[in-house]
Design a protein around this motif. Structure first.
Motif, PDB file in Angstrom:
ATOM      1  N   GLN A 180      43.408  19.416  37.790  1.00  0.00           N
ATOM      2  CA  GLN A 180      43.120  20.504  38.734  1.00  0.00           C
ATOM      3  C   GLN A 180      41.667  20.927  38.619  1.00  0.00           C
ATOM      4  OE1 GLN A 180      45.642  23.924  38.184  1.00  0.00           O
ATOM      5  NE2 GLN A 180      44.438  25.218  39.547  1.00  0.00           N
ATOM      6  N   ASP A 181      41.057  21.242  39.778  1.00  0.00           N
ATOM      7  CA  ASP A 181      39.660  21.680  39.733  1.00  0.00           C
ATOM      8  C   ASP A 181      39.435  23.020  40.426  1.00  0.00           C
ATOM      9  OD1 ASP A 181      39.829  21.028  42.431  1.00  0.00           O
ATOM     10  OD2 ASP A 181      38.677  19.179  42.235  1.00  0.00           O
ATOM     11  N   ARG A 182      40.471  23.662  40.909  1.00  0.00           N
ATOM     12  CA  ARG A 182      40.284  24.934  41.605  1.00  0.00           C
ATOM     13  C   ARG A 182      41.277  25.976  41.111  1.00  0.00           C
ATOM     14  NH1 ARG A 182      36.788  24.572  45.725  1.00  0.00           N
ATOM     15  NH2 ARG A 182      36.339  22.504  46.535  1.00  0.00           N
ATOM     16  N   LEU A 183      40.834  27.224  41.146  1.00  0.00           N
ATOM     17  CA  LEU A 183      41.708  28.348  40.833  1.00  0.00           C
ATOM     18  C   LEU A 183      42.280  28.979  42.087  1.00  0.00           C
ATOM     19  CD1 LEU A 183      39.776  30.180  37.962  1.00  0.00           C
ATOM     20  CD2 LEU A 183      42.078  29.227  37.825  1.00  0.00           C
ATOM     21  N   ALA A 184      41.450  29.113  43.119  1.00  0.00           N
ATOM     22  CA  ALA A 184      41.870  29.783  44.351  1.00  0.00           C
ATOM     23  C   ALA A 184      42.554  28.778  45.282  1.00  0.00           C
ATOM     24  CB  ALA A 184      40.670  30.409  45.057  1.00  0.00           C
ATOM     25  N   SER A 185      43.831  29.018  45.566  1.00  0.00           N
ATOM     26  CA  SER A 185      44.552  28.129  46.480  1.00  0.00           C
ATOM     27  C   SER A 185      44.303  28.499  47.931  1.00  0.00           C
ATOM     28  CB  SER A 185      46.057  28.185  46.179  1.00  0.00           C
ATOM     29  OG  SER A 185      46.547  29.517  46.346  1.00  0.00           O
ATOM     30  N   ASP A 186      43.901  29.746  48.160  1.00  0.00           N
ATOM     31  CA  ASP A 186      43.651  30.186  49.532  1.00  0.00           C
ATOM     32  C   ASP A 186      42.593  31.280  49.501  1.00  0.00           C
ATOM     33  OD1 ASP A 186      43.782  30.491  52.229  1.00  0.00           O
ATOM     34  OD2 ASP A 186      45.746  31.474  52.277  1.00  0.00           O
ATOM     35  N   ASN A 187      41.506  31.063  50.203  1.00  0.00           N
ATOM     36  CA  ASN A 187      40.467  32.076  50.329  1.00  0.00           C
ATOM     37  C   ASN A 187      39.787  31.906  51.677  1.00  0.00           C
ATOM     38  OD1 ASN A 187      38.753  29.858  50.007  1.00  0.00           O
ATOM     39  ND2 ASN A 187      38.423  30.269  47.830  1.00  0.00           N
ATOM     40  N   GLN A 188      38.722  32.655  51.924  1.00  0.00           N
ATOM     41  CA  GLN A 188      38.079  32.611  53.228  1.00  0.00           C
ATOM     42  C   GLN A 188      37.485  31.244  53.521  1.00  0.00           C
ATOM     43  OE1 GLN A 188      38.339  35.052  55.503  1.00  0.00           O
ATOM     44  NE2 GLN A 188      37.458  33.517  56.878  1.00  0.00           N
ATOM     45  N   ASP A 189      36.994  30.552  52.498  1.00  0.00           N
ATOM     46  CA  ASP A 189      36.449  29.214  52.716  1.00  0.00           C
ATOM     47  C   ASP A 189      37.516  28.266  53.254  1.00  0.00           C
ATOM     48  OD1 ASP A 189      33.976  29.984  51.877  1.00  0.00           O
ATOM     49  OD2 ASP A 189      34.157  29.164  49.851  1.00  0.00           O
ATOM     50  N   VAL A 190      38.718  28.368  52.696  1.00  0.00           N
ATOM     51  CA  VAL A 190      39.815  27.518  53.167  1.00  0.00           C
ATOM     52  C   VAL A 190      40.172  27.872  54.604  1.00  0.00           C
ATOM     53  CG1 VAL A 190      42.232  26.892  52.827  1.00  0.00           C
ATOM     54  CG2 VAL A 190      40.722  27.183  50.840  1.00  0.00           C
ATOM     55  N   ARG A 191      40.221  29.177  54.898  1.00  0.00           N
ATOM     56  CA  ARG A 191      40.535  29.607  56.276  1.00  0.00           C
ATOM     57  C   ARG A 191      39.493  29.079  57.251  1.00  0.00           C
ATOM     58  NH1 ARG A 191      44.706  29.651  57.233  1.00  0.00           N
ATOM     59  NH2 ARG A 191      44.988  28.595  55.257  1.00  0.00           N
ATOM     60  N   ASP A 192      38.221  29.157  56.856  1.00  0.00           N
ATOM     61  CA  ASP A 192      37.146  28.674  57.728  1.00  0.00           C
ATOM     62  C   ASP A 192      37.255  27.176  57.945  1.00  0.00           C
ATOM     63  OD1 ASP A 192      36.182  31.245  57.852  1.00  0.00           O
ATOM     64  OD2 ASP A 192      34.583  30.934  56.374  1.00  0.00           O
ATOM     65  N   LEU A 193      37.613  26.441  56.893  1.00  0.00           N
ATOM     66  CA  LEU A 193      37.752  24.994  57.017  1.00  0.00           C
ATOM     67  C   LEU A 193      38.904  24.630  57.950  1.00  0.00           C
ATOM     68  CD1 LEU A 193      36.913  22.152  56.122  1.00  0.00           C
ATOM     69  CD2 LEU A 193      38.484  22.381  54.186  1.00  0.00           C
ATOM     70  N   VAL A 194      40.023  25.320  57.813  1.00  0.00           N
ATOM     71  CA  VAL A 194      41.166  25.070  58.701  1.00  0.00           C
ATOM     72  C   VAL A 194      40.768  25.313  60.159  1.00  0.00           C
ATOM     73  CG1 VAL A 194      43.475  25.854  59.363  1.00  0.00           C
ATOM     74  CG2 VAL A 194      42.901  25.559  56.938  1.00  0.00           C
ATOM     75  N   ASP A 195      40.067  26.398  60.414  1.00  0.00           N
ATOM     76  CA  ASP A 195      39.638  26.708  61.782  1.00  0.00           C
ATOM     77  C   ASP A 195      38.678  25.656  62.310  1.00  0.00           C
ATOM     78  OD1 ASP A 195      41.156  28.994  61.744  1.00  0.00           O
ATOM     79  OD2 ASP A 195      39.492  30.334  61.207  1.00  0.00           O
ATOM     80  N   ALA A 196      37.759  25.193  61.453  1.00  0.00           N
ATOM     81  CA  ALA A 196      36.787  24.188  61.884  1.00  0.00           C
ATOM     82  C   ALA A 196      37.472  22.866  62.230  1.00  0.00           C
ATOM     83  CB  ALA A 196      35.742  23.973  60.790  1.00  0.00           C
ATOM     84  N   ILE A 197      38.418  22.443  61.404  1.00  0.00           N
ATOM     85  CA  ILE A 197      39.126  21.187  61.673  1.00  0.00           C
ATOM     86  C   ILE A 197      40.017  21.333  62.895  1.00  0.00           C
ATOM     87  CG2 ILE A 197      40.876  19.612  60.754  1.00  0.00           C
ATOM     88  CD1 ILE A 197      39.633  19.979  58.003  1.00  0.00           C
ATOM     89  N   ARG A 198      40.566  22.511  63.102  1.00  0.00           N
ATOM     90  CA  ARG A 198      41.379  22.748  64.302  1.00  0.00           C
ATOM     91  C   ARG A 198      40.529  22.570  65.561  1.00  0.00           C
ATOM     92  NH1 ARG A 198      42.916  27.540  63.257  1.00  0.00           N
ATOM     93  NH2 ARG A 198      45.051  27.114  62.539  1.00  0.00           N
ATOM     94  N   LEU A 199      39.286  23.033  65.520  1.00  0.00           N
ATOM     95  CA  LEU A 199      38.422  23.005  66.703  1.00  0.00           C
ATOM     96  C   LEU A 199      37.792  21.643  66.952  1.00  0.00           C
ATOM     97  CD1 LEU A 199      36.625  26.459  66.324  1.00  0.00           C
ATOM     98  CD2 LEU A 199      38.350  25.824  68.025  1.00  0.00           C
ATOM     99  N   ARG A 200      37.263  21.010  65.869  1.00  0.00           N
ATOM    100  CA  ARG A 200      36.506  19.775  66.114  1.00  0.00           C
ATOM    101  C   ARG A 200      37.023  18.558  65.353  1.00  0.00           C
ATOM    102  NH1 ARG A 200      32.728  22.638  62.685  1.00  0.00           N
ATOM    103  NH2 ARG A 200      32.361  21.513  60.743  1.00  0.00           N
ATOM    104  N   GLY A 201      38.110  18.727  64.641  1.00  0.00           N
ATOM    105  CA  GLY A 201      38.661  17.609  63.904  1.00  0.00           C
ATOM    106  C   GLY A 201      38.040  17.485  62.518  1.00  0.00           C
ATOM    107  N   GLN A 202      38.497  16.501  61.752  1.00  0.00           N
ATOM    108  CA  GLN A 202      38.029  16.278  60.373  1.00  0.00           C
ATOM    109  C   GLN A 202      36.822  15.353  60.391  1.00  0.00           C
ATOM    110  OE1 GLN A 202      41.036  14.664  57.720  1.00  0.00           O
ATOM    111  NE2 GLN A 202      39.469  14.007  56.259  1.00  0.00           N
ATOM    112  N   ASP A 203      35.642  15.905  60.130  1.00  0.00           N
ATOM    113  CA  ASP A 203      34.409  15.123  60.202  1.00  0.00           C
ATOM    114  C   ASP A 203      34.278  14.129  59.049  1.00  0.00           C
ATOM    115  OD1 ASP A 203      33.620  16.519  62.472  1.00  0.00           O
ATOM    116  OD2 ASP A 203      32.631  18.089  61.293  1.00  0.00           O
ATOM    117  N   THR A 204      34.620  14.555  57.846  1.00  0.00           N
ATOM    118  CA  THR A 204      34.403  13.723  56.659  1.00  0.00           C
ATOM    119  C   THR A 204      35.740  13.328  56.049  1.00  0.00           C
ATOM    120  OG1 THR A 204      32.381  14.966  56.209  1.00  0.00           O
ATOM    121  CG2 THR A 204      33.245  13.599  54.428  1.00  0.00           C
TER     122      THR A 204
END
Length: 323
Positions: free
Chosen positions: A66-90
């Motif tokens: 494991q490399d993370r402590l936070a399972s859900d935070n604003q960064d994760v929310r922002d990433l979900v929204d970004a992939i929803r809008l434009r797809g998975q770039d990387t």
């Protein structure tokens, strides 16, 4: 003798994959990546020129470390929204699961996998057959390159690698950190119990030195009761991660500096009726001082000096009688 290439496992690709990337990692000092830009380029090479496939998220398991402590935070929310809008770039990097046929294991890209799972989409991935050592180095370097792990997450990652039996050279390479930095990470995770770190969380704004300070405070046995009181407070769990850290740090810091409150100093004066000597006395709980003024001050001072033995014996007699 030159040491074994720490990333040589990354070159063990599927038979149909011809691209082989070279990562010279000889010696602890020379193996460290000198800048985040260089590290980012190296992380990108894990994916460079490889076939990208789409995989059902349910077929992909998390990394074995494991490399993370936070399972859900604003960064994760922002990433979900970004992939929803434009797809998975990387794409993410996965390897065939070492124990379960037909499944995969994430090397890096856990949050992108989570986003795909949450959005009900397949995850875009590169599949490479790599060993455990290359896996943890690639995982650590990609996270370091993206600069999205907090200090305490990096420290826990280092600690978990050591628990799994990896030597310091591998840990240093995985985290792009020198020996001194890794030692500080280890000291923090050794002094602060795992349950306390988990209760604080990833603390995104808290850097290395503050964590080192906290580890020293937590390590003091005299702070144990105060630490429990802070964490048991009704509102502690409602605080953001940074605020939980600061609540413990400031609470223990005050506790460690606390001193017994001293009584205020007392002053008094004495003089005979003729005023030939004036004695000023002060008691500040650390000592008792006496000074004399007026015309008889010198002679009376000499008298006291000559009779100190007798006066002290009289003091002891009166004290003993009082007992």
């Amino acid at each position: 003798m030159a040491r074994k290439n720490l990333l040589e496992g990354l070159t063990a690709l599927h038979e149909e994959q011809a691209a082989v990337v070279s990562y010279p990692m000889r010696g602890a000092g020379k193996s460290l990546v000198r800048s985040l830009d260089e590290l980012a380029k190296q992380a990108d090479k894990y994916l460079e020129g490889e076939v990208v496939v789409e995989i059902e998220p349910d077929l992909v398991e998390a990394s074995f470390v494991q490399d993370r402590l936070a399972s859900d935070n604003q960064d994760v929310r922002d990433l979900v929204d970004a992939i929803r809008l434009r797809g998975q770039d990387t794409p993410i990097l996965v390897r065939p699961h070492p124990l379960r046929e037909g499944l995969y294991q994430v090397v890096f890209g856990h949050r992108r996998l989570r986003a795909a799972r949450e959005l009900g989409r397949k995850v875009r991935a590169v599949v490479k057959s790599i060993d455990d050592r290359a896996h943890v180095i690639a995982q650590g370097q990609e996270n370091s390159a993206r600069a999205n792990l907090t200090f305490i997450e990096r420290a826990l990652f280092a600690s978990r690698l050591e628990t799994l039996g990896y030597d310091r050279e591998v840990i240093m390479a995985a985290l792009a950190a020198d020996a001194s930095a890794v030692s500080k990470m280890m000291s923090v995770t050794q002094r602060i119990p795992a349950d306390i770190i988990q209760a604080i969380g990833d603390a995104p704004s808290i850097g290395r030195e503050r964590w080192v300070e906290l580890s020293l405070l937590v390590g003091k046995a005299s702070n144990a009761v105060r630490l429990h009181q802070i964490m048991a407070a009704d509102d502690f769990a409602e605080l953001a991660s940074d605020e939980r850290f600061l609540a413990i740090h400031s609470g223990l810091n005050r506790s460690s500096r606390a001193v017994k409150k001293a009584s205020p100093a007392t002053k008094a004066k004495w003089a005979p009726e003729d005023g030939s000597v004036v004695i000023e006395m002060q008691n500040d709980n650390k000592g008792f001082s006496l000074s004399m003024k007026a015309r008889n001050a010198t002679r009376f001072g000499d008298f006291l000096s000559r009779n100190l033995d007798a006066l002290y014996e009289r003091f002891l007699d009166e004290t003993n009688k009082g007992d």
